[in-house]
Enzyme design. Structure first.
Site, mmCIF file in Angstrom:
data_model
loop_
_atom_site.group_PDB
_atom_site.id
_atom_site.type_symbol
_atom_site.label_atom_id
_atom_site.label_comp_id
_atom_site.label_asym_id
_atom_site.label_seq_id
_atom_site.Cartn_x
_atom_site.Cartn_y
_atom_site.Cartn_z
ATOM 1 N N ASP A 72 -7.380 -31.028 15.558
ATOM 2 C CA ASP A 72 -7.452 -29.645 16.045
ATOM 3 C C ASP A 72 -6.607 -29.549 17.321
ATOM 4 O O ASP A 72 -7.122 -29.632 18.436
ATOM 5 C CB ASP A 72 -8.934 -29.317 16.325
HETATM 6 C C1 SPV Z 1 -13.829 -24.552 16.860
HETATM 7 O O1 SPV Z 1 -14.833 -24.573 16.154
HETATM 8 O O2 SPV Z 1 -12.713 -24.783 16.411
HETATM 9 C C2 SPV Z 1 -13.942 -24.234 18.272
HETATM 10 C C3 SPV Z 1 -15.159 -24.552 18.959
HETATM 11 O O3 SPV Z 1 -12.973 -23.791 18.816
HETATM 12 S S1 SPV Z 1 -14.970 -26.113 19.630
HETATM 13 O O4 SPV Z 1 -14.621 -27.018 18.583
HETATM 14 O O5 SPV Z 1 -16.226 -26.420 20.239
HETATM 15 O O6 SPV Z 1 -13.903 -26.031 20.617
HETATM 16 MG MG MG Z 2 -11.204 -23.997 17.811
#
Ligand code: SPV
Ligand code: MG
Length: 564
Positions: A72
């Site tokens: 991510d």
């Molecule tokens: C996501 O779910 O992608 C978020 C929340 O942005 S977190 O992973 O906690 O950043």
């Molecule tokens: Mg996110």
């Protein structure tokens, strides 16, 4: 995509605002594809008098990336994100909140807003970090926050692009994630609210909810100061012992369970893969897996199957040859009345109850006597020179989508037709194994059937069997015969195509006796079936035990009336 959960984009888009106005507290769960969206959408639990469910779905950058095998870190592009968003929207009826990451450049964000709004998304949340961001939950990742003024402009530009008042843009404040503290968070909140943002999300990766509780308290003071109270959002992934009740009391309006469905699936997938390796078979993992049928149900496969059947019933034609002159009756047998109702009317009632609306009757002898509404009529003007096969083929155009062949002088149970429509084979005769049990007129020559596999005579059940006809006709010795042909048969589209070719081939080339008939012109339906079999095509059978009745003579009318 699922056809079960459908809602128009403009209808869905406004649901989140409605829920916020009505409930002031909205429960949201992550979905990362169609299946998880179906689960998120459909999971419900009744506790006491109250029905618990998720109010909305969250399209998470973390779980979208992870489900595609990516970190991510702004790697999965917007086109790929749109595919996931579409899958979720197409599989649910609940409002969707999209994780917009940083929103990218302000120009990119404008296009993103336009796209999401068009799709029916209710809210996009963008975080005040610089592109390319890193996931907020990693304690060691470098987190760089965006200049608050630049971020406020991005919000403003996004708000200027949206068309409907239902779409919302939320600002996610990353001050606690980046270690900038409460003061920075509040300073930013004020800026973003003044820029026209619709909601504020305060994020934290701490196990302790203190930071976000402090923020919530100060946020209320700020809101009072500004004379506006925009919804407050939190994502309790790390401080997960805090209850919804507490969050609500502290002033939060939206709680997002941001990654749990993907993490749950990930864990069980790993365990399942490992256990299959360990055991060298899949038996041990069965209890960890959903039954295939449950998945079929969730994704709408059952409906597909039911529709297949319905569609087949909708277009299957019923063809009833009723042109010939009977030896016993001086009217067409279709109009013989049984308890005041013509056989054809009774047949039409049963067929309609099976979803079969399209009936073609081939008329000939005393054709004007057959005049029952809701039926298509065609004519065999050569009825005195030809026999039933030729009457049948007068309705050739009605065979194209598959058809049911039905003799004009029989009454039958609905179940026979239902079962016939369920057969998977291309050519199926309904045959009865009860003929040896009931008394027949001495002069009645039955259409008898010999099959590849011998029936168990004592059986009294109605059932489908993958058996084949090898011989059919009146000349079969009754003591040797396996079944009696009932005068009901089914031909699929493919089966109809085959018999048409055979019919025309015989009509052009055949000379002399045709099986039990003196000529092809005088051929009966059963002669033709024998021809099909002799040409190497499989004719299957649906075995029944009674459930039908043939009107052969005047006495049969009385018997039928008693039976009815
Ligand atoms: C996501 O779910 O992608 C978020 C929340 O942005 S977190 O992973 O906690 O950043
Ligand atoms: Mg996110």
């Amino acid at each position: 995509m699922s056809l079960k959960n459908r809602i128009a984009p403009e209808e869905r888009r406004k649901l989140l605002k409605q829920l916020l106005n009505e409930k002031h507290f909205v429960r949201v769960i992550e979905a990362h594809n169609g299946l998880s969206a179906i689960i998120a959408n459909n999971t419900k639990e009744k506790l006491g008098d109250e029905l618990y469910e998720f109010d909305a779905l969250w399209e998470s950058s973390l779980t979208d990336s992870a489900s595609k095998g990516y970190p991510d870190a702004d790697i999965v592009g917007s086109e790929s994100r749109y595919i996931t968003i579409k899958q979720i929207l197409n599989s649910s009826t609940k409002p969707l909140i999209v994780d917009g990451d940083t929103g990218g450049e302000a120009t990119n964000f404008e296009y993103f807003v336009r796209e999401l709004e068009n799709m029916g998304v209710s809210m996009v949340i963008i975080e005040d970090k610089v592109f390319p961001k890193r996931n907020s939950l990693d304690p060691r990742a470098k987190q760089t926050q965006e200049d608050p003024n630049r971020f406020a402009i991005k919000i403003e530009r996004g708000k200027n692009i949206q068309l409907s008042p239902d779409f919302m843009i939320a600002a996610r404040i990353e001050s606690f994630i980046a270690g900038a503290g409460l003061e920075d968070a509040l300073f930013r909140a004020k800026k973003y609210l003044n820029a026209g943002v619709d909601a504020i999300m305060i994020h934290s990766k701490s196990d302790d909810p203190k930071d976000i509780f402090d923020f919530a308290r100060e946020y209320q003071i700020l809101s009072d100061e500004l004379g506006m109270r925009k919804p407050l959002i939190c994502v309790p992934t790390t401080y997960n012992t805090v209850s919804e009740t507490e969050l609500r009391e502290k002033g939060f309006n939206i709680v997002i369970y941001a990654n749990h469905l993907l993490r749950a699936a990930h864990k069980v997938m790993k365990e399942t893969a490992l256990n299959i390796l360990k055991h060298g078979r899949a038996f041990e993992v069965e209890s960890m897996c959903s039954p295939v049928n449950t998945i079929f149900e969730d994704v709408g496969f059952i409906e597909v199957r039911e529709k297949d059947l319905m569609y087949k019933q909708g277009k299957v034609q019923v063809i009833i040859p009723a042109a010939g002159k009977d030896l016993v009756f001086d009217i067409p047998k279709s109009v013989i009345k049984i308890k005041g109702k013509e056989i054809l009317v009774r047949q039409r009632e049963i067929l309609r109850s099976c979803g079969l609306e399209d009936i073609t009757v081939v008329k000939g002898y005393k054709e004007s006597l057959i005049d029952i509404e809701g039926i298509k009529y065609v004519y065999n003007t050569d009825f005195d020179k030809t026999h039933i096969l030729h009457s049948l083929f007068k309705a050739e155009v009605d065979m194209n989508n598959g058809f049911i062949y039905l003799n004009s002088d029989i009454l039958f149970d609905k179940q026979i037709i239902d079962n016939l429509l369920n057969t998977k084979q291309e050519m199926v005769l309904v045959v009865d194994n009860s003929f040896t049990y009931h008394k027949h007129d001495v002069d009645k020559k039955l259409d008898l059937v010999l099959t590849k596999n011998k029936p168990i005579k004592e059986r009294r059940m109605l059932y489908l069997k993958d058996n084949e006809v090898i011989r059919i006709g009146k000349s079969i010795n009754k003591n040797m015969a396996d079944y009696e042909f009932t005068g009901i048969a089914y031909f699929s589209e493919y089966g109809a195509n085959i018999i048409k070719k055979i019919y025309h081939e015989c009509a052009t080339n055949h000379d002399g006796p045709f099986h039990e008939a003196e000529s092809f012109e005088k051929a009966s339906f059963t002669d033709f079936i024998q021809e099909i079999i002799d040409r190497g095509f499989k004719v299957h059978l649906l075995e029944v035990y009674k459930g039908w009745f043939e009107i052969h003579n005047k006495n049969d009318i009385e018997v039928a009336e008693k039976l009815l």
